[in-house]
Enzyme design. Structure first.
Site, PDB file in Angstrom:
ATOM      1  N   ILE A  96       0.839  -1.209   0.000  1.00 27.70           N
ATOM      2  CA  ILE A  96       0.000   0.000   0.000  1.00 27.70           C
ATOM      3  C   ILE A  96       0.872   1.257   0.000  1.00 27.70           C
ATOM      4  O   ILE A  96       0.612   2.203  -0.749  1.00 27.70           O
ATOM      5  CB  ILE A  96      -0.963  -0.013   1.214  1.00 27.70           C
ATOM      6  CG1 ILE A  96      -1.977  -1.146   1.040  1.00 27.70           C
ATOM      7  CG2 ILE A  96      -1.669   1.337   1.376  1.00 27.70           C
ATOM      8  CD1 ILE A  96      -2.804  -1.450   2.277  1.00 27.70           C
ATOM      9  N   GLU A 135     -12.942   1.083  17.096  1.00 29.45           N
ATOM     10  CA  GLU A 135     -14.051   1.247  16.133  1.00 29.45           C
ATOM     11  C   GLU A 135     -15.276   0.481  16.597  1.00 29.45           C
ATOM     12  O   GLU A 135     -15.140  -0.603  17.140  1.00 29.45           O
ATOM     13  CB  GLU A 135     -13.597   0.731  14.759  1.00 29.45           C
ATOM     14  CG  GLU A 135     -12.447   1.553  14.201  1.00 29.45           C
ATOM     15  CD  GLU A 135     -11.796   0.928  12.976  1.00 29.45           C
ATOM     16  OE1 GLU A 135     -12.306  -0.077  12.458  1.00 29.45           O
ATOM     17  OE2 GLU A 135     -10.762   1.447  12.543  1.00 29.45           O
ATOM     18  N   HIS A 184     -13.530   3.530   8.271  1.00 32.32           N
ATOM     19  CA  HIS A 184     -12.782   2.332   7.858  1.00 32.32           C
ATOM     20  C   HIS A 184     -13.294   1.794   6.520  1.00 32.32           C
ATOM     21  O   HIS A 184     -13.752   0.650   6.433  1.00 32.32           O
ATOM     22  CB  HIS A 184     -12.861   1.243   8.938  1.00 32.32           C
ATOM     23  CG  HIS A 184     -11.746   0.235   8.838  1.00 32.32           C
ATOM     24  ND1 HIS A 184     -11.153  -0.345   9.921  1.00 32.32           N
ATOM     25  CD2 HIS A 184     -11.111  -0.297   7.759  1.00 32.32           C
ATOM     26  CE1 HIS A 184     -10.216  -1.190   9.528  1.00 32.32           C
ATOM     27  NE2 HIS A 184     -10.172  -1.171   8.211  1.00 32.32           N
ATOM     28  N   ILE A 187      -4.419   5.107   7.327  1.00 29.74           N
ATOM     29  CA  ILE A 187      -5.321   4.103   6.712  1.00 29.74           C
ATOM     30  C   ILE A 187      -4.903   2.703   7.174  1.00 29.74           C
ATOM     31  O   ILE A 187      -5.368   1.710   6.624  1.00 29.74           O
ATOM     32  CB  ILE A 187      -5.319   4.146   5.165  1.00 29.74           C
ATOM     33  CG1 ILE A 187      -3.891   4.255   4.619  1.00 29.74           C
ATOM     34  CG2 ILE A 187      -6.143   5.310   4.648  1.00 29.74           C
ATOM     35  CD1 ILE A 187      -3.027   3.093   4.704  1.00 29.74           C
ATOM     36  N   ALA A 188      -4.029   2.645   8.196  1.00 29.76           N
ATOM     37  CA  ALA A 188      -3.488   1.351   8.619  1.00 29.76           C
ATOM     38  C   ALA A 188      -4.315   0.774   9.772  1.00 29.76           C
ATOM     39  O   ALA A 188      -5.277   0.030   9.551  1.00 29.76           O
ATOM     40  CB  ALA A 188      -2.030   1.515   9.002  1.00 29.76           C
ATOM     41  N   ARG A 189      -3.980   1.146  10.980  1.00 22.37           N
ATOM     42  CA  ARG A 189      -4.734   0.767  12.165  1.00 22.37           C
ATOM     43  C   ARG A 189      -4.682   1.930  13.150  1.00 22.37           C
ATOM     44  O   ARG A 189      -3.642   2.578  13.301  1.00 22.37           O
ATOM     45  CB  ARG A 189      -4.109  -0.467  12.831  1.00 22.37           C
ATOM     46  CG  ARG A 189      -4.382  -1.771  12.115  1.00 22.37           C
ATOM     47  CD  ARG A 189      -5.856  -2.172  12.198  1.00 22.37           C
ATOM     48  NE  ARG A 189      -6.121  -3.465  11.601  1.00 22.37           N
ATOM     49  CZ  ARG A 189      -6.625  -3.632  10.370  1.00 22.37           C
ATOM     50  NH1 ARG A 189      -6.909  -2.602   9.616  1.00 22.37           N
ATOM     51  NH2 ARG A 189      -6.874  -4.843   9.915  1.00 22.37           N
TER      52      ARG A 189
END
Ligand code: 8YV
Length: 314
Positions: free
Chosen positions: A154, A261, A279, A230-232
């Site tokens: 990514i 989340e 997400h 955009i990972a965690r």
């Protein structure tokens, strides 16, 4: 005999239909409350079909004495108890190639949404604020420096799009790259942030990366800097992020992932300096259908001859 346990429905629904056609399965969300049914089904389960952001809780894994394979719809495996899986010789597969482009595209979307104030502009009109004056100006990504923390699939795809198309200068930091071998590589996220205008977090979530993006890194990114995650959510110290934004020592943050989340701290929701998405970086129909296809292919192949694709080495 039912031996696949699907933990949660996939979207679009055609994936659920295809999965059901290929194997007898139990849907965890349907038997969750029924103790008798759980006791009847769980001991027979040999395969779990889950999602990257859901993983497999340790306690549930422990209730599956005959589990052999965990098939992840997604790239992440941070919510799987790897120690237990290792000790029990459980195989894990993921679908990393399927979502690279969608997630990199979402980074571009977040970078533009924040730098060009797109989400804020949308709120501005809906709230009727335009009637009272103009929204301020944004800034261009062109010619700015992009720092990527985690230079896997990514990270590289993001570098390709924002480097080639937007003319951003790309730097990165990755635990398996050597700064002595590559002049774009930096030895630490702090060094990377201090040279970046936009810092993208694209590394895996793990105990090693928990809260790694702290106040020092956020302040090094600076009052004009943009953090994109955009990972965690676990990689960024949320309290430090809130403090850096509120004290204006960090310019802005565009976030697709959060530590707990779907709960998002109120400070991030009410901040004028955040752009938030729930997400959905990999959530295109095309990508999700491909992720589903890979899940089904792995299950069918394992049932037929014990072979899998994209097996995780852990
Ligand atoms: C997916 C993810 O949205 O790949 C991952 O690890 O977190 C996401 O891309 C998720 O797996 C689907 O729910």
């Amino acid at each position: 005999m039912i031996y696949v346990l699907q933990l949660s429905p996939y979207a679009p629904n055609e994936i659920n239909e295809e999965l059901e056609k290929c194997t007898p399965l139990a849907r965890y969300w349907e038997l969750q409350q029924d103790e008798e049914l759980r006791a009847q089904i769980l001991p027979n389960i040999r395969i779990v079909a889950t999602k990257g952001d859901m993983g497999l809780p340790s306690e549930l894994m422990a209730e599956l004495p005959n589990l052999e394979l965990i098939v992840v719809y997604g790239a992440g495996y941070d919510k799987i108890d790897l120690q237990q899986a290792r000790d029990r010789n459980i195989i894990i597969t993921t679908t990393p190639d399927a979502l690279t482009e969608a997630v990199a595209d979402h980074v571009v979307g977040l970078a533009l949404a924040s730098s060009r104030r797109i989400a804020e502009g949308d709120r501005f009109i809906r709230n009727g604020d335009w009637l009272n004056g103009k929204l301020g100006i944004g800034y261009s990504l062109r010619g700015k420096t992009l720092g990527i923390f985690g230079y896997g699939r990514i990270g590289r795809k993001t570098a390709e799009i924002l480097g080639d198309t937007f003319g951003m200068q790309v730097l990165y930091c990755d635990r398996s790259a050597d700064p002595k071998q590559d002049r774009q590589c930096r030895s630490s996220p702090l060094e990377l942030a201090s040279e970046s205008d936009v810092l993208v977090i694209a590394a895996s979530g793990s105990p090693d990366t928990k809260n790694i993006i702290d106040i020092n890194i956020l302040e090094a990114l600076g009052p004009n800097g943009l953090l994109i995650n955009i990972a965690r959510g676990s990689l960024v110290n949320t309290q430090h992020l809130i403090t850096a934004l509120e004290s204006r020592k960090l310019g802005a943050a565009a976030l697709d992932v959060f530590p707990d989340e779907p709960n998002v701290p109120n400070e991030l929701i009410s901040s004028p300096y955040t752009t938030l998405t729930p997400h959905l970086a990999s959530a295109t129909r095309e990508t999700r259908v491909e992720m589903g296809r890979q899940v089904i292919e792995n299950i069918s192949s394992y049932r037929k001859n014990g072979e899998v694709f994209n097996r995780l080495i852990f």
